[in-house]
Structure formats: structure tokens, C-alpha cells
Design a protein around this motif. Structure first.
Motif, short mmCIF file in Angstrom:
data_model
loop_
_atom_site.label_atom_id
_atom_site.label_comp_id
_atom_site.label_asym_id
_atom_site.label_seq_id
_atom_site.Cartn_x
_atom_site.Cartn_y
_atom_site.Cartn_z
N ARG A 1 0.37 37.52 45.95
CA ARG A 1 0.92 36.56 46.90
C ARG A 1 1.70 37.30 47.99
O ARG A 1 2.44 38.25 47.73
N CYS B 1 0.74 29.42 45.53
CA CYS B 1 1.34 28.96 44.28
C CYS B 1 1.31 30.06 43.21
O CYS B 1 2.31 30.30 42.54
N GLY C 1 -4.58 21.61 41.78
CA GLY C 1 -4.37 21.73 43.22
C GLY C 1 -5.51 22.36 43.99
O GLY C 1 -5.38 22.66 45.17
N ASP D 1 -3.61 26.86 47.82
CA ASP D 1 -3.00 25.68 47.19
C ASP D 1 -3.18 25.63 45.67
O ASP D 1 -2.66 24.74 45.01
N CYS E 1 -2.93 26.19 41.71
CA CYS E 1 -1.90 26.56 40.72
C CYS E 1 -2.55 26.61 39.34
O CYS E 1 -3.58 25.98 39.11
#
Lengths: 511, 335
Positions: free
Chosen positions: A203, A221, A494, A507, A509
Motif C-alpha cells: 500500500r 484497504c 469491497g 477498494d 478488503c
């Protein structure tokens, strides 16, 4: 402790299942292919772009319903038929911490559209995706203008294919460096690329949040995303069932039940963008007669094949366009009617039927066999001949040169969902994908006009007219648009598949 | 073997490689399918842009010119740029090579370790139930298709029992610095036993799948040659001298019986290196085989040419090794 005991303990330790030291949240995708390169301007593969899209963002992107929305751009304004202004968002950072500016946007686009734009006399292989773009100018600190050589209404639909790179970074690492050291503005940055095996992404914590129109806006996420390359579909399914991966692409229809029946996995589908059809050689012995072509259309029970072989995961079509494409409309259907097919053959002078061969790629052999048996029942005795993609392309897509063969079970992708990208190549006289050898000057003129028509409503009307023409002339038997099928783990939240086959994991998770 | 002979053998490589280069170049050029059309795929493109793409790949030049450029560069170990990776093919191949070699070697070890004892045992207990089982087993081993057997192993060990991983070379929690590119060695060099175990678990199923046909072949060769040797006078003589059965078998018979096994193994190793495509695809093994198959479909000429040249060199060298081993094991034979 005896030596044997120590040895035993050591091997027990070594062979025990490796447990990660920290429970970072990983999302693993079982994916068909590795990236060729991580340079957004230097590749020609859809799968490569899917991977790059998680590292790099573009000026524009698409939401879940395939609508084009601004991403790095804040807004887009069409100033004239050939000029588009893009207001660029401020405060966007590259993964190396530097700020993204309009200079980077211009540099990125120049690198793609200019001849020799990549330096050293090298032109980007993605130049063709940018159509007639003439130049890119910086108007002020936050505005960039793209000027076209001629009107090209699909520019907004094509821009999501390009991602913004850092000028300073490319100048530092060069084209060779950029292939393996990406520096994007996307939600994930590269942690490690195990070539042919996996791409491990982390991330990016300074992410600006992504397209304002696609909720949720913010950082990604999950901590890590791993694209694990598993080319064989049976092995991808096995990895999903074993819990090794959370998402797999290209789930084969015959494995759908197995994945659904597993308590930890599920199946997600989305309408695809690839139209399937059978090209009939209009310069050939039989299919120059419209009655024979109509007979073929009446002979095929599309619903049956969709239901039985494709597991219901396809939408039937009566023209070239997917029901989701711009300009698609309801068209007259050729109903399944083998008796009518026989009668049409007789009218065309073949009361005893005809013997033909249908070329097909190995991947679609089973479906082609089913189609062939239906054709045979209606008097078009069809033999299926399996060939390899490149070889069949050369045989059928002759661009005006004479061709041999009777029928070709084929398809054409339409990732932009704009008719320009599928209608023109497959139907315009002597165009790249016109495998039927169809030639209709009236249609050519209509397609050429529609390609540059700026009034959306009028343009849609023109494509409706074009669809009616091909529906009547029938150079192809238009079959169906299959859905893209994904297998997912139930711990995934998601994420939903996208019609352009991208797997954007911003998006997503995991629980 | 004298140095002169060695040099002679190495010099013989030159015409072989030139011949292979010519054949692979001509075959690729004659295969239908235009790399540029494949690359453009389902896109609209102007003729100018298409021509530019063709020029960029160097495909606008005449075939003969392309061949001589290819040969000229190849002798300097420059095999061109991959159409898709857009990097030197030597680099792309080198990245994938360690995985393929590692898998082939482990498969070879698996094959040798199982085939030789089984073959010897089958020969000693000729016509016993064990011999018959081994014969049936080896028939199965040769005939079971790798993709089917591999998936069967996957379903059993990875999906149902969940004790072995489905694909890849090592898990994602293991980070090992690359030294040799061979993970089994690199993990040990790093002193990371856990990662070593992980790498072992990953390589097990692909190595068994890849090694199975070779096991079967080697077992039969060992059995036949062992039977042959056991009929020789010197074995009868050794028995008559009153040597223990074990000593006769392992000191006298086996040494000679292994000569054909070793040379067949060396030659088969060449086909292991080339025959990896299916196993690599089933187990998502990031090796050269998969890369070459993909490249053939995409008509990625430079990569295919370089890879075939590499296969040819490997094959020739392994035959050479087989010859040397043969002279070592059987001093009566001179090269």
C-alpha cells in the motif's frame, strides 16, 4: 539431544508451514499472466495493463459501470472538436515522494504519441491507442490541452489506457530502468517482482485517494497485494479452493459449480466486452449467397449453447455490438429454425445441403463443435478445423487479399465499449479484422462519418443504422458476448469485477 | 581424453550452432502469423502507426538482412530485444533460467534415486510379483500425461490434504537474497531453514511430475542392463569364488550395469530442460519453458531464437558430458 533428534527437529522446523512474522493483511490474486514490463508506455498486453493499473493512475479511469470519470485530472472540458482541456489535481505524489505536475502529464503523453517519443528513435507501441493526437500543451500550472489532428470522439474512452509517469524518474532510470522500477501515483507501490512468479505490491500511504467519483476515496484497504501467476486454469481453481488465493480470473464455465459448492468460495461475473461471431467467407463458394448466410443464422440455437455450454454466462447478440456498448440497440433476431434453414439452402440451389469447414482456435473447440453439430442438422454439414491464433489471423484477416476457407469461429474485443473500436475493423471494406470479406460502400461511409461525429445522440443513431445494415446483410452470424467469470474467496469484501477485465484492488478488503 | 580431442569437440559446436540458428530463423519466418498483427490485436490503428510499429520491431527490413544482423549480433551474445518485454532477450531468459535448471536437477535426482534401486531390485527378483508391478508402474510412468498427473497430485496434496502449495517456488512471507538464483541453495546460504523447507515443499510436486517419465525410462534401462550383466561370466565367477551376494551385486555387477543408465540419464536431462513447458504451466513454475511457449504463440522471434539456440547448446553439451562419463565408466571406449 542425540544427533538424530537434532536433525529431526531441524527438518521438522524446516518443513513446517511457514508462518509470517507479522500478520500483514495480504490479498492474493491468481492471475493468468505475468507483466511483460512495468513501463506503462512500453507494452501491448491487457494483462500487463491490469497489473500496471494498480501501481499507476491515469488522467481518466472507469467506474464499476464502465463510465469514464476523472482520476488524476480534476475535470475535462472539450473546447472544440479537436481540443480537450484537462484540469489536473494538485497535491498528488509519486511513490518516490515527489510531486506530480503538469510537466509529468505532458511528458507521459509525448512519450506515447510522438514518433521516437521514448528516446533513441523508439516509438511507444501504445501510440496507436491514442488515435490522431497531434500535440500536448501546458496552458498553466494546472491545465493541459490535448490537440487532435481531426475530431476523434472516443478520446475520453481511450485515455484510461494510459498512465502518468514521472518525468524526472524516467530521465533518471531510463526506459530500461522503468521496466522494472515503477514509480507511479497509484494506490500500491512495487515491493518485489519475482519474474514469472509473482508481483508483490505494498500500500502507498501517501496516496491521494483516487477518482473522486468512485467511493471510497482514500488509501487502499489491504497492506499488500500479490499477483501470483498461475497460467493453467485447473491450477488456478485449485489455488482458490485450497485458500492460497482470494481472486482468480478466467474461471472456466465448467468449474463454476465446483467453486460455488465450496463453502469458502464464490463466483462473480460481469458482462464482458468481447463479441463472438462466425465469419462467413463472402468471396467463397457458398456464402456469397445471402440465403446461405441466413440459413446458417437460423440453424444455430444460441440460447441452447449459452445455457448448456457457457453455463448461462453470456448475452446473445444480433449485431456486432455488446448490449452494453455505446449505440447498441434492439435488433431483429434470426430465430432458431432448422427447417427454415433447409428451405433457404434449397432456395439457394443446395437442396442436398452443403459441406463446409469451420476454422477455430483450440480454446473454443468445444463450443465450435456444438455449433457445427447444429449447422449439420440444418444441412450445413460442418467440419471443425482447429488452428492456432496467429495462423488463423493470417488466413482470414487478409485486408483485401483473396482468402480461402468457409467459416471462421472468431471474436473481437471491445474494451472501450465504443463501436469505433469493433465495428470499423470488422466491417469496413478490407479493414484489419474484416474476416468475412464484407464490402459495403454505404456502410463504410456511415462508419467513417460516425467515427468523427461529435453529437452523441446523432452518433448513436448512425451506429443503430449501421447495425440494421449488417443485421440484414449478415456477413457474420453474430453469436454472444460472454461474461467474464471470477472465482473469489468469501473473505474478500469491497471488490467487484469490471467489464474491461481490469482488477483494480484499491477498494478491496479481506476479513 | 586429450586436450586436443576436447578442443575438437568444442569446435564441432560451431557448425551445429550455425545450422540451428539458420533452421530456427527460417522456421520462425516461414510460420504463418505476423508479429505486428498479433501485437495490435483488436485495436484500430492507422497504416502509418502500424508501419511505425513494424519499423520499431525491425521487421521492416528484408529477411536476409535480418538473418545476418541476427548472426552478427548473436556471436557477440546479443540476441536482440524481446518484442513484448522490450528488454534484451538474454536478460529475460537469464531471469527465468535458474528456476528451470533447479527444477530439472531436482527432477533428475528424484528420478535417479528412485529408478536405480527399483531397477536393480526388479532385475534381481526377475519375474517376481515385484518385478511385474515395477514393469506396470514404469509403463504407467511413461504413458501418464504430465498435465493430468500434475493436476491429480495438486488436487490430492494441495486441495484435499492441504499439505503442499499449489504453485510458485516459495511463499510470500519468505524473503531470500538472490545469490545463485537457485532457491534451494540461496535459502541455505541465507541460513534460513524455514524458507528452505518452504522451497522444498514448493518444488516437490513439480519435480515428481517432471521426473516421473524419466524415472520410468531409467528404471527399465537399469533393469535390462543389470539382467544382462548378471548373465556375464565374471559374475558367475565372482559367485563361484564365494563372494557374498551383496558384494557381487554392488561391487561387480552394478558398476557395469550403470553405464547405459548414466548415458541415458545425461541425454534425458536435455529433454527435461526442454520438456518443462507443461509442468511449469500446471504448477505456475516461473521457468523458461512457459516463457518460450508464450513467445511462440506471440511470434516473439528474438526470444524464441535465443531460447532454441540455448536448448541446442545445452543438448550438445549434455551429449558431450554423456560421452565423457561413458569413457570414465568404461575405459575400453575412447573418444
Amino acid at each position: 539431544m542425540t544427533r538424530l533428534n537434532r536433525l529431526f527437529l531441524a527438518s521438522a522446523l524446516a518443513f513446517s508451514v511457514a508462518a509470517p512474522a507479522v500478520m500483514a493483511q495480504d490479498l492474493t490474486v491468481g492471475f493468468t499472466l505475468d507483466a511483460d514490463t512495468l513501463d506503462p508506455a512500453n507494452h501491448r498486453k491487457r494483462e500487463t495493463e491490469t497489473l500496471i493499473r494498480n501501481i499507476y493512475d491515469g488522467l481518466l479511469t472507469r467506474d464499476g459501470d464502465m463510465k469514464v470519470v476523472p482520476e488524476i485530472a480534476e475535470s475535462m472540458t472539450q473546447v472544440s472538436p479537436t481540443e480537450y482541456d484537462f484540469k489536473i489535481r494538485q497535491g498528488i505524489k509519486f511513490h518516490d515522494g515527489s510531486d506530480m505536475t503538469v510537466e509529468d502529464v505532458k511528458f507521459t503523453l509525448d512519450r506515447i504519441v510522438l514518433e521516437g517519443g521514448m528516446g533513441g528513435g523508439v516509438t511507444s507501441p501504445r501510440q496507436g491507442l491514442m488515435g490522431p493526437v497531434d500535440k500536448v500543451d501546458i496552458l498553466d500550472d494546472s491545465t493541459v490541452r490535448i490537440t487532435l489532428k481531426e475530431p476523434w470522439p472516443i478520446l475520453p474512452a481511450m485515455l484510461p489506457n494510459q498512465q502518468i509517469v514521472s518525468k524526472a524518474w524516467v530521465e533518471k532510470v531510463g526506459n530500461d530502468g522503468l521496466a522494472t522500477q515503477p514509480n507511479g501515483t497509484g494506490p500500491f507501490k512495487l515491493a518485489e517482482w519475482r519474474k514469472g512468479d509473482a508481483i508483490i505490491l505494498e500500500r502507498f500511504d501517501d496516496y491521494y485517494g483516487g477518482a473522486a467519483d468512485i467511493a471510497p476515496v482514500g488509501k487502499a484497504c489491504v497492506d499488500r497485494v500479490i499477483f501470483k501467476v498461475i497460467p493453467e486454469s485447473a491450477s488456478r481453481v485449485a489455488a482458490l479452493l485450497a485458500g492460497d488465493v482470494d481472486i482468480i480470473n478466467e474461471l472456466p464455465p465448467f468449474s463454476v459449480e465446483q467453486v460455488k459448492n465450496n463453502p469458502n468460495t464464490d463466483v462473480l461475473t460481469v458482462n464482458g466486452t468481447r463479441s463472438f461471431f462466425i465469419a462467413m467467407n463472402m468471396q467463397g463458394e457458398y456464402f456469397d449467397d445471402p440465403k446461405v448466410r441466413q440459413a446458417a443464422a437460423h440453424a444455430i440455437d444460441k440460447d441452447l449453447i449459452i445455457d448448456r455450454i457457457l453455463g448461462g454466462n453470456a448475452a446473445r447478440i444480433e449485431g456486432i455490438l455488446s448490449p452494453d456498448a455505446f449505440g447498441a440497440s434492439e435488433l431483429p433476431a434470426y430465430a432458431y429454425d432448422p427447417e427454415k434453414a433447409k428451405a433457404l439452402l434449397a432456395e439457394a440451389g443446395f437442396p442436398d445441403g452443403i459441406d463446409v469447414t469451420m476454422d477455430v482456435e483450440g480454446a473454443f473447440k468445444d463450443i465450435a463443435e456444438a455449433v457445427a453439430s447444429l449447422l449439420t442438422k440444418a444441412g450445413i454439414r460442418t467440419k471443425v478445423a482447429v488452428g492456432e491464433s496467429a495462423q488463423l489471423t493470417e488466413k482470414w484477416r487478409t485486408q483485401g487479399k483473396p482468402k480461402t476457407g468457409d467459416m471462421y469461429f472468431s471474436s473481437w474485443g471491445n474494451g472501450s465499449l465504443d463501436p469505433f473500436d469493433i465495428f470499423t475493423p470488422t466491417h469496413r471494406t478490407n479493414d484489419r479484422g474484416n474476416s468475412a470479406g464484407y464490402a459495403n460502400p454505404e456502410l463504410d461511409a456511415l462508419l467513417d462519418a460516425a467515427a468523427v461525429e461529435m453529437d452523441a445522440e446523432k452518433r448513436a443513431g448512425m451506429y443503430r443504422e449501421a447495425e440494421m445494415m449488417i443485421n440484414a446483410d449478415l456477413p457474420y452470424v453474430y453469436l454472444w458476448v460472454p461474461q467474464d467469470i471470477y472465482g473469489v474467496s468469501k473473505r474478500l469484501k469491497g471488490w467487484k469485477p469490471s467489464a474491461d477485465s481490469r482488477i483494480n484492488l484499491h477498494d478491496a478488503c479481506v476479513e | 581424453m586429450s586436450l586436443g580431442k576436447l578442443l575438437e569437440r568444442i569446435l564441432q559446436l560451431v557448425p551445429v550452432l550455425l545450422g540451428v540458428s539458420l533452421i530456427v530463423f527460417v522456421m520462425m519466418a516461414l510460420t504463418p502469423g505476423d508479429p505486428v498483427q498479433i501485437m495490435i490485436g483488436d485495436q484500430s490503428i492507422t497504416p502509418e502507426q502500424e508501419a511505425e510499429l513494424r519499423r520499431g520491431l525491425g521487421l521492416d527490413r528484408p529477411l536476409v538482412e535480418r538473418f545476418f544482423v541476427f548472426i552478427g549480433n548473436a556471436v557477440q551474445f546479443d540476441f536482440g530485444t524481446s518484442f513484448y518485454h522490450r528488454r534484451p532477450v538474454g536478460e529475460v531468459i537469464a531471469e527465468r533460467l535458474p528456476a528451470t535448471i533447479e527444477l530439472s536437477l531436482v527432477a533428475l535426482i528424484v528420478a535417479l534415486v528412485t529408478a536405480i534401486p527399483l531397477g536393480v531390485l526388479a532385475a534381481i527378483k526377475k519375474n517376481s510379483i515385484f518385478d511385474r508391478l515395477a514393469t506396470v508402474g514404469s509403463l504407467l510412468g511413461v504413458s501418464l500425461p504430465g498435465f493430468w498427473f500434475g493436476i491429480l497430485l495438486l488436487m490430492l496434496f494441495a486441495v484435499h490434504l492441504q499439505i503442499l502449495p499449489v504453485s510458485g517456488r516459495i511463499g510470500f512471507s519468505s524473503e531470500v537474497p538472490t545469490v545463485t538464483g537457485f532457491l534451494l541453495i540461496d535459502t541455505l546460504l541465507a541460513g534460513n531453514l524455514r524458507a528452505f523447507g518452504d522451497a522444498c515443499r514448493h518444488i516437490l510436486l513439480p519435480a515428481i511430475t517432471l521426473g516421473l517419465p524419466m524415472t520410468a525410462i531409467l528404471m527399465r534401462v537399469t533393469r535390462t542392463s543389470m539382467l544382462e550383466v548378471l548373465r556375464q561370466d565374471y559374475v558367475t565367477f565372482a559367485d563361484a569364488k564365494g563372494l557374498s551376494r551383496r558384494r557381487v551385486l554392488f561391487r561387480h555387477a552394478l558398476k557395469n550395469a550403470l553405464i547405459p543408465t548414466v548415458s541415458v540419464a545425461a541425454i534425458e536431462t536435455g529433454s527435461l530442460l526442454g520438456g518443462n513447458m507443461i509442468v511449469e504451466t500446471v504448477f505456475g513454475w516461473p521457468g523458461l519453458g512457459r516463457l518460450v511457449v508464450e513467445s511462440i504463440f506471440l511470434r516473439n522471434y528474438p526470444l524464441v531464437q535465443a531460447a532454441v539456440l540455448f536448448y541446442a547448446v545445452t543438448y550438445v553439451l549434455l551429449n558431450f558430458v554423456a560421452d565423457i562419463l561413458y569413457t570414465v565408466l568404461n575405459p575400453r571406449v575412447k573418444l
